[in-house]
Each structure stands twice: as structure tokens, then as C-alpha cells.
Design a protein around this motif. Structure first.
Motif, short mmCIF file in Angstrom:
data_model
loop_
_atom_site.label_atom_id
_atom_site.label_comp_id
_atom_site.label_asym_id
_atom_site.label_seq_id
_atom_site.Cartn_x
_atom_site.Cartn_y
_atom_site.Cartn_z
N PHE A 900 47.17 33.46 42.41
CA PHE A 900 46.62 34.79 42.09
C PHE A 900 47.66 35.92 42.09
N ARG A 903 48.21 39.10 38.05
CA ARG A 903 46.94 39.63 37.58
C ARG A 903 46.90 39.74 36.05
N TRP A 906 45.63 36.44 34.62
CA TRP A 906 44.18 36.32 34.76
C TRP A 906 43.47 37.22 33.75
#
Length: 969
Positions: A900, A903, A906
Motif C-alpha cells: 500500500f 497510492r 491504487w
């Protein structure tokens, strides 16, 4: 003045090149001033007449450096399209337009328009980033544009330096820029700062005496050179060379002839582009042939369909977004480096620095601060170390590691002697130290300024200097190697003579020595101890200066004043007073390494990057600094320019493999060293700040110029500029370059494996159309698993966002824990190609199996229409590529490692998925892309099938890690 230049013996080789002058006068440094003046028809008494100067200016041309004409704007624009991958895309545009015309030219040629937009975007990005054209010779010209004082028509005149001619008599004084190469006629305490030309950190003492034989540029003490500056003193010189005939002009010629090679990344991308070009043609031809044979194509309409499929596949196999994504990622890297004070002028240089296997660094101003500093004081009672670096007077005096002020020496004889030595050197001094906005600056000779700084570190010594005012002076000359100043105590008018100079010369004039508060005879034992102190400092590469004085009661009589305050008239002072002196001690002066440079060198070594020092400074000094920084082991010797002159190309390559310190080198030596390293397969980063560094900077794979102390020449010749002149910034840039290279590999892995998935899907879909039920599901003559518009959608839209996001992925692993990439290492090696092809095959298998699941017949019985099954396969391929985006972040690390931290990735994946939902569910887009709505069960199957790509790659990486434990992926 001081005698620091004479404290070390320099046996540097003869490498001077004879400069022919009018009248057959060879190297002017070897002839007397009168002979040189006669050779150039100069009048040393009244100078040239205005008419004669104008005639010579018309005949020889202005005293300027030749520069290339600026590159026209249209050439700069065209150069942005001169790339093999761009050529491939231009061919794809032509093929797409041809297919569009063959179909009847209905609607807009979407494929060609999109590819054209990508090409234009790439060109704009490249043009904006590289708009600052290199013009190093023009920078040389602007750097030396100044005025000079000359003797013409019997009077002093200030003329533009561009109008200087051979035979002009230059009048030099402190602060002047030297306007042309000239032979000294007279000099009084004249010192010239030549660091920008020779790399010598110390200002050079000049003398008009002829030299006994040819010597290197840095040792021509009776010459002054264009582009240097007068640090102190006055002098007159007759101009012997102007314009391109000057030493700086010869560097301009060398710089002009130096060719730039493409960066490793540019070479690699060119190779990949050529490989893709061949692959595209082969794939397109094979698929079209197989399709035509399998479907028994006979009509023109079917043939057009086959051709369109071939074009679509060709476009699919080529990552159209690669040039633009590459430019964007490099541009983002450039911006990140700029925030870290590393300004990159050429986009591809970002990656090149990350691939550097050698950093060949200049010493002065790069690894060191170019600020002379007193580090050690030796007196009769012992030794004191002074902390602090440069001209900021922060630091303290240490005895055995303990502060002098706090220990048992605070009020002892050693403190008294050190205080007197620093105060004496600060009084017999013509430099100035000032503070402006928190920054400390000097005026005058850097070595003299070192005394002013050192005295401030010992407050009593600084306070002592403020109690006196100058009454008279015997200036420094190269023959005397010392200077004296007569100082009068403000409180009582008593006089004292302060003397500093070369220690051996000073000791010959001393009969006494200071021991604490007492003055004792300088017997042979004490004299031998003092000389041993000098040798000790010299062996440690310090420049040495001795300090002595003559007491006030003796000076009152010698100066012709009674010694009391208010004595009338100026005191008399000459060399006769410099006898029967009291020796105080000797100081060790050095241009110290930057505080952070040693850590940066260690970090470079950890990354497998070799650090080399290439300097024009003295070999002993260079070896000492290199050892202090950890570049070499203590005791290692520097290779001199003389040694290099004796080596042929093969011998030089052998030497550069073993030696990492080079001293007393000329510009051509630096070029030869860089060329030898490159011939040995190294990617070379060359740093520098002076004019003499420019050719090597331009020849190196990446030239790094200093932004503060660097000349405009080096900035223009370089590919990167350090805004803070900090060597540590280079190492930080190496780390960033490696991160960028890793990210380039990530999006290449992603784009190529995804494109291979599309190619294999169409190829095996056509070949196995009957097996998976495609043939029986449609009445069309040519049945394909994906439509051309769907392929283009995947390739031009869905791929780009995740690929761009991977280009800004944070550092996942420690990139400085591995060795540099070799030139023979491919950006896409066998292991990477294996992953690309295997992932492509798994994608194709998952896509075709999804189509089979929903189609009637085939391996798995289904009940949906061809449109629904094709849409499901299309969606599976898109989602598989989105899973593949996380796979592609590393060849060896799990996709779940630091999952993660990015960003942007994503966000790009989420956006691509939303766009795919729109393509599938929005009626208008369904018509454009030949899709049909899918229910929840269809979407679940698509996700499950697409995830196979993720699990397959996780298993592949797990096996690789088990086989290669301890290796970085």
C-alpha cells in the motif's frame, strides 16, 4: 603574504606545450621578459599606440572564444523524433491509416490519432526538459567578458578584455580578472587564483624570472592566464596570446571536439525498440497467415478484416505509451532530484547516474570546501589541533582530544605559545574576514584568511590582534618567501615586528624561541625539534607556515622611533629588521574534506561504486585527502600527470584499474582517464567545477558540475548541476537514479507482459478457435477472440495509468545494497523475458478459458452468446493486467510486499477498473467497442480467472527466491 607555496617541493613533470608567437618566440615562460616583449613588438615603457592596437585587433580578431552557432529551433524539435521506438510508432501510424483507408475511411482513424497524440506528447516533454541547449564554448566566452587595465599611448586605460591584443602591457592589481595569457614583466607580492584553470586550491605566487625548462601549466610561475583572477599584489605583464590561442582557448577547442555518447538507457531502449520492431512484423505476418488459412479467407472484405487484425496485433505488441511514460517518469525523477539540489539537464542522465560504476571527482571545491583551514599548531611546548572547517570561525583548540581551555594547559606555556602564533599570523596579514547574512566571506589570500579564522577560534588570540594597528610592512616576494608587518600597540605605542613565512627560511633568521612567557636561546636541539615539526606536518600533506616576532624594545630603535606613543613620522622598516627573531611555532594548513564527504564515499562503496579523485593539486595533498575520505587506504600514492604521460592506452587502462588518486593532471589527462575507464566498460560520472574540468565532464557518461563554485563552462558542458556543491548530493542522486531505473524496469515488465498477453490471446484464440467453441458460435468468416477496438482500448488506455504509477513507485528494497548494473547487462534480461512470456501465456490461457466457459461447445459447456463470452474474455484480460501491475513491481519480491505504499498505483488501477465497467455496461460504449452487459456471476468468474495471473507469479517468485537466497530482486 606567506610562503606556503614554497613549503613543499614539487617535482612535477614537463608537459607544457610550446606556444608559437610572432617572431618565432617559443614558450614565453622559458624566455626573459625583454625577449618576449621583443618577439611580440611590445613597448614595456609606454605600451602600444592606439593605432597599432587597432591594427592588431583587425588582423588577429577579438580576444574572444569561438562558439558554435545556436541550434535552430526546428532542429531541436526534429531531434525529439530521432528515436527507434518513435520510428516504430510512426510506422504503426502509417499502417493504421492504410487499414482505415482500406476499410473505406469511415469515421475517424482513431488508432492513428491516438498513436500520433502519444508521439507528440513525448516530443513536447522531451523538448521542454532539454530546451537548454549545450553551448559550453559560448559560456567560456561570456565568463571571461570583462575589462582590463592596459598601458597604451604612455598612459593607463581601461579597455574591454575582448579588445586586448598581443603586445599589450597588462597592469594587474588585486581583484582583477586576467584578460589574456601574458608573460610577467614585474610582480610585487603577486598571487593568482588559478583553481578554475588548473585545479590548484592554493593561490599561486608569481615571479617574472624565466623558468629553467618546460613545466606543467600550474607551475608556470612567470605567466598569467585568461580566466584566472588576481588574489593579491600587483604586477605588469605583456600579452602573448589572445582568443583561441590562450590556454582556456585550447580547452574550448578540446571541448568542441568532445563527442557525447547516448546514455545506457537510450542504448538499451533503442535495442528493445529494434527487437520489438522485428517481433511485431513476425507476429503480425504469422497471425495474419494463420488466420487466413484457418478461416479460409477468400473475399476482399475478409482480407481487410485479417489485415486490420494484423495491424491491431502489431499495435498491441508495441507499447505505444512507453516513450511518453518514460519521459514523464524521468521528468518526475528530475523534479525530485532538483528538490535535493541536483539539477539534471538531460532526462536520460537520471538513469545514467544510477548506473554509474565510477565517480571520478575533482578535489578542490567538490570533496573539499576550497577554504584553506589551519588544523594544527606546533610550538616548543607541544601540539594543538583546531576543529572546524572552512571560513566559519566555529571550532576550538584541542590537546590530546581535550579542550585547551578546560584542561591543564589552559594557563600553561602551550596556550601562551599557540595564542601568540595565531595572533602573529593574523597581524602579519592582508586578508579580510567578514560576515554577511550569516555567511562568512574572505577577501585576499585564502591562506592568510586561515589565520584570521583560526585566531577567532581562540578568543584571546583574536582579542590580541585588535590591540594593534599597522605602521609599516615588508611585503612577501617569491625570493624572500616571507612577509613582515610592524604593529604598534594602541595602548602604549610600543612597536613589535610580526613575521610569517616558509618555516625553513624563518628559522634561519631566528636566534631565540618562545617557551611559555619566556624567550630562550634557539640552540641546535630546539632548532632540530622545530625542523622535525615542519617535516612532520609536511609528511601529513599540510602546507606549513612559520610565525616569529621581534620584541618592541628592539624595534623602537630599529624603526627610528623612541617607542612611546605619539612618536612623529612614519616608522622606517626594511629587510634588515628581519634578523635575531623569536621563533613561535609552525601551523599546518590544508583545504579539508567536506564533513559529509566521507560518509558519502562510504555509501558509494557500499553500492559498489568506485570513487576516484582527479585533481590538479599536489600529489601528497591529494593522497592525504583521499585517505581521509576513505577513497584509498592510508599510505597509497597518487599517480601524477608525469606518470600518465609515459603510458599508452593499454598501460593507462591498467593503471586506472588499480589507482584511484591522480594529481597534477592537465585537462587532457582527465579526458584520457575518463576514456580509459569507459573503454574498460565503466559508466563514468565525472564531477568538477573549473574550466579545466569541462572537456572531461562532457566526455563522461554523466558530467556533474558544481552550482556554487562551478564556472558557467562546466555547468553548460555537464548533464547535471549540484546546487549545493555537496558530494553527498551525488550519492543521493545515485540512489534516486537506481530507484528510477528499477521503476523503468517495472513498467517495462508490466507493459510487455500485458502486451504479450494480448498477442498470445489473439494468436492462440485464432489457432484454437474450434477447440474453445469460437468457430461454432459465429457465422462470420473470420472469428477472433478480441475485436481490434478492444485490443486498442487495452493497450492505449488501460495500460497507461498503472504503468505511469509504477514509474513513481517508492524504493521497495535497498537499492544501494547491490552492485552497479554492467554495460553488458540488459535492461530486459533472460530472467525478465521468461517472466514476461510466462505471464503473457497465463493471461492468454485465463482469457481464452473464460471465453470457453461461457460459449456453447468447446472444452467447457456454456450457454452465452459470442458477444457476452467475448466481453467476459475481454474483461478477464483487463483485470488480469491490473493484477499484473502489482506483480510487476518486483521480479522477485512478493506483490504483497509494501503493498500500500504507492497510492498512485491504487488510484490508477481503480480508475482503469471503473473505465472497464463503463465499457461493458454503458450502451453507447457497448456499441463502440462491441461489448455486452455482464451479470454478477460473470464478473465473479472474470475476477477468479484473472487472479490466476497473481497466484502464478507469486509461485514463480517463491521458487526463484528459494534458489537464490540472499540475492536482491
Amino acid at each position: 603574504m606567506d610562503g606556503s607555496n614554497f613549503a613543499d617541493e614539487r617535482s612535477t613533470p614537463s608537459s607544457a606545450v610550446a606556444v608559437e608567437q610572432d617572431g618565432g618566440a617559443a614558450d614565453p615562460s622559458l624566455r626573459s621578459a625583454d625577449e618576449v616583449a621583443a618577439a611580440v613588438a611590445a613597448d614595456l615603457t609606454s605600451g602600444l599606440t592606439s593605432g597599432e592596437a587597432a591594427r592588431r585587433l583587425a588582423a588577429d580578431g577579438p580576444n574572444e572564444l569561438r562558439s558554435k552557432p545556436p541550434v535552430p529551433l526546428w532542429r531541436k524539435i526534429v531531434s525529439q523524433f530521432q528515436d527507434p521506438l518513435i520510428y516504430l510508432l510512426l510506422v504503426a501510424i502509417v499502417i493504421s491509416l492504410a487499414a482505415w483507408v482500406a476499410e473505406g475511411a469511415a469515421g475517424a482513424p482513431v488508432d492513428a490519432i491516438v498513436i500520433t497524440a502519444v508521439v507528440l506528447l513525448n516530443a513536447v516533454l522531451g523538448f521542454v526538459q532539454e530546451n537548454k541547449a549545450e553551448n559550453a564554448v559560448a559560456a567560456l566566452q561570456s565568463m571571461t567578458a570583462a575589462s582590463s587595465t592596459v598601458l597604451r599611448d604612455g598612459e593607463l586605460r581601461s579597455v574591454p578584455s575582448s579588445q586586448l591584443v598581443r603586445g599589450d602591457v597588462l597592469v594587474l592589481s588585486e581583484g582583477d580578472a586576467v584578460g589574456a595569457d601574458a608573460r610577467l614583466v614585474s610582480a610585487t607580492a603577486l598571487r593568482i587564483a588559478e583553481a578554475s584553470l588548473t585545479g590548484e586550491s592554493e593561490a599561486v605566487t608569481k615571479s617574472p624570472a624565466p623558468l629553467p625548462g618546460p613545466v606543467p601549466l600550474g607551475d608556470r610561475r612567470n605567466m598569467v592566464f585568461k580566466g584566472t583572477a588576481v588574489a593579491q599584489g600587483v604586477g605588469r605583464a605583456v600579452v602573448t596570446s589572445t582568443g583561441m590561442d590562450t590556454e582556456v582557448g585550447s580547452i574550448a577547442e578540446m571541448l568542441d571536439a568532445t563527442q557525447e555518447d547516448p546514455s545506457p538507457l537510450q542504448r538499451e531502449i533503442a535495442g528493445v525498440s529494434k527487437l520489438l520492431g522485428v517481433t511485431v512484423v513476425v507476429i503480425a505476418v504469422i497471425v495474419m497467415a494463420v488466420t487466413a488459412l484457418v478461416n479460409q479467407v477468400s473475399s476482399v472484405s475478409d482480407l481487410v478484416t485479417v489485415l486490420l487484425l494484423g495491424v491491431s496485433l502489431a499495435v498491441a505488441a508495441v507499447p505505444e505509451g512507453l516513450p511518453a511514460i518514460l519521459s514523464v517518469v524521468l521528468a518526475i525523477g528530475v523534479q525530485k532530484m532538483a528538490r535535493r539540489n541536483a539539477v539534471v539537464k538531460k532526462l536520460h542522465s537520471v538513469e545514467t547516474l544510477g548506473s554509474a560504476s565510477v565517480i571520478a571527482s575533482d578535489k578542490t571545491g567538490t570533496l573539499t570546501k576550497n577554504e584553506m583551514t589551519i588544523e594544527r599548531v606546533l610550538t616548543a611546548s607541544g601540539e594543538v589541533d583546531l576543529t572546524g572547517v572552512g571560513y566559519r570561525p566555529d571550532g576550538e583548540a584541542l590537546v590530546g582530544g581535550q579542550p585547551l581551555a578546560d584542561g591543564r594547559h589552559a594557563d600553561g606555556p602551550l596556550a601562551t605559545e599557540v595564542r601568540l602564533a595565531l595572533a602573529g599570523g593574523a597581524l602579519a596579514n592582508n586578508a579580510q574576514l567578514t560576515e554577511r547574512d550569516g555567511e562568512w566571506e574572505i577577501q585576499g589570500d585564502p591562506t592568510e584568511a586561515a589565520f584570521l579564522v583560526a585566531a577567532r577560534k581562540l578568543p584571546p588570540a583574536h582579542a590580541e590582534t585588535e590591540r594593534f594597528e599597522r605602521r609599516a610592512e615588508v611585503p612577501f616576494t617569491s625570493e624572500r618567501k616571507m612577509m613582515s608587518s610592524l604593529e604598534q600597540k594602541i595602548s602604549d605605542g610600543h612597536l613589535v615586528l610580526m613575521v610569517k613565512g616558509a618555516p625553513d627560511v624563518l628559522l634561519d633568521r631566528c636566534t631565540r624561541v618562545q617557551v611559555g612567557d619566556d624567550v630562550v636561546p634557539l640552540d641546535e636541539e630546539r632548532r632540530g625539534r622545530a625542523l622535525a615539526d615542519v617535516e612532520k606536518l609536511s609528511a601529513q600533506a599540510f602546507r606549513t607556515l612559520g610565525v616569529a616576532y621581534r620584541p618592541s624594545e628592539e624595534m623602537a630603535a630599529l624603526a627610528g622611533t623612541p617607542g612611546g606613543a605619539g612618536a612623529a613620522g612614519a616608522p622606517r622598516l626594511d629587510e634588515s629588521a628581519e634578523q635575531d627573531l623569536v621563533y613561535v611555532g609552525v601551523v599546518g594548513i590544508i583545504d579539508p574534506p567536506r564533513a559529509e564527504a566521507a560518509d558519502a564515499v562510504a555509501e558509494a562503496h557500499r553500492a559498489g561504486v568506485r570513487v576516484m579523485m582527479i585533481t590538479g593539486d599536489h600529489p601528497t595533498t591529494a593522497a592525504r585527502i583521499a585517505a581521509d575520505l576513505g577513497i584509498v587506504e592510508p599510505g597509497a600514492k597518487a599517480v601524477s600527470g608525469t606518470d600518465l604521460d609515459r603510458l599508452d592506452a593499454a598501460g593507462l587502462r591498467e593503471v586506472t584499474r588499480e589507482s584511484s588518486v591522480y594529481a597534477r593532471v592537465a585537462p587532457e589527462h582527465k579526458l584520457r582517464i575518463v576514456d580509459a575507464l569507459q573503454a574498460d566498460g565503466h559508466v563514468v560520472a565525472m564531477t568538477g567545477d573549473g574550466v579545466n574540468d569541462a572537456p572531461a565532464l562532457k566526455s563522461a557518461d554523466i558530467g556533474v558540475a558544481m552550482g556554487i563554485t562551478g564556472t558557467e563552462v562546466t555547468k553548460e558542458a555537464s548533464k547535471m548541476i549540484l546546487g549545493d556543491d555537496n558530494f553527498a548530493t551525488i550519492v543521493a542522486a545515485v540512489r534516486q537514479g537506481r530507484v528510477i531505473f528499477d521503476n523503468i524496469k517495472k513498467f517495462l515488465r508490466y507493459l510487455l507482459s500485458s502486451n504479450m498477453g494480448e498477442v498470445f490471446t489473439v494468436f492462440f484464440g485464432v489457432l484454437l478457435a474450434g477447440v474453445i467453441g469460437l468457430t461454432g458460435a459465429s457465422g462470420e468468416a473470420v472469428v477472433v477472440p478480441l475485436l481490434a477496438t478492444q485490443i486498442l482500448w487495452i493497450n492505449l488506455v488501460t495500460d497507461s495509468g498503472p504503468a505511469l504509477a509504477m514509474g513513481v513507485d517508492p524504493e521497495i528494497d535497498d537499492v544501494m545494497a547491490r552492485r552497479p548494473r554492467k554495460l553488458t547487462d540488459r535492461i530486459i534480461d533472460r530472467h525478465m523475458w521468461t517472466g514476461i512470456l510466462s505471464i503473457g501465456l497465463v493471461m492468454a490461457a485465463a482469457t481464452l478459458l473464460t471465453i470457453d466457459i461461457f460459449l456453447p461447445g468447446g472444452l467447457v459447456e456454456g450457454q452465452d452468446s459470442l458477444e457476452v463470452a467475448r466481453t467476459a474474455g475481454f474483461t478477464t484480460l483487463v483485470i488480469a493486467q491490473l493484477f499484473n501491475a502489482f506483480n510487476s513491481r518486483s521480479e522477485t519480491s512478493s506483490a504483497f510486499h509494501r503493498l500500500f505504499v504507492n497510492r498512485w498505483l491504487w488510484g490508477a488501477v481503480a480508475l482503469a477498473f471503473l473505465l472497464q465497467i463503463a465499457i461493458v455496461e454503458v450502451p453507447l460504449l457497448q456499441t463502440a467497442f462491441g461489448t455486452a452487459s455482464l451479470d454478477l456471476a460473470h464478473w465473479a468468474v472474470c475476477f477468479a480467472m484473472a487472479s490466476v495471473v497473481l497466484w502464478f507469479d507469486e509461485l514463480r517468485k517463491l521458487v526463484w527466491r528459494a534458489r537464490h537466497r540472499g540475492e536482491v530482486g
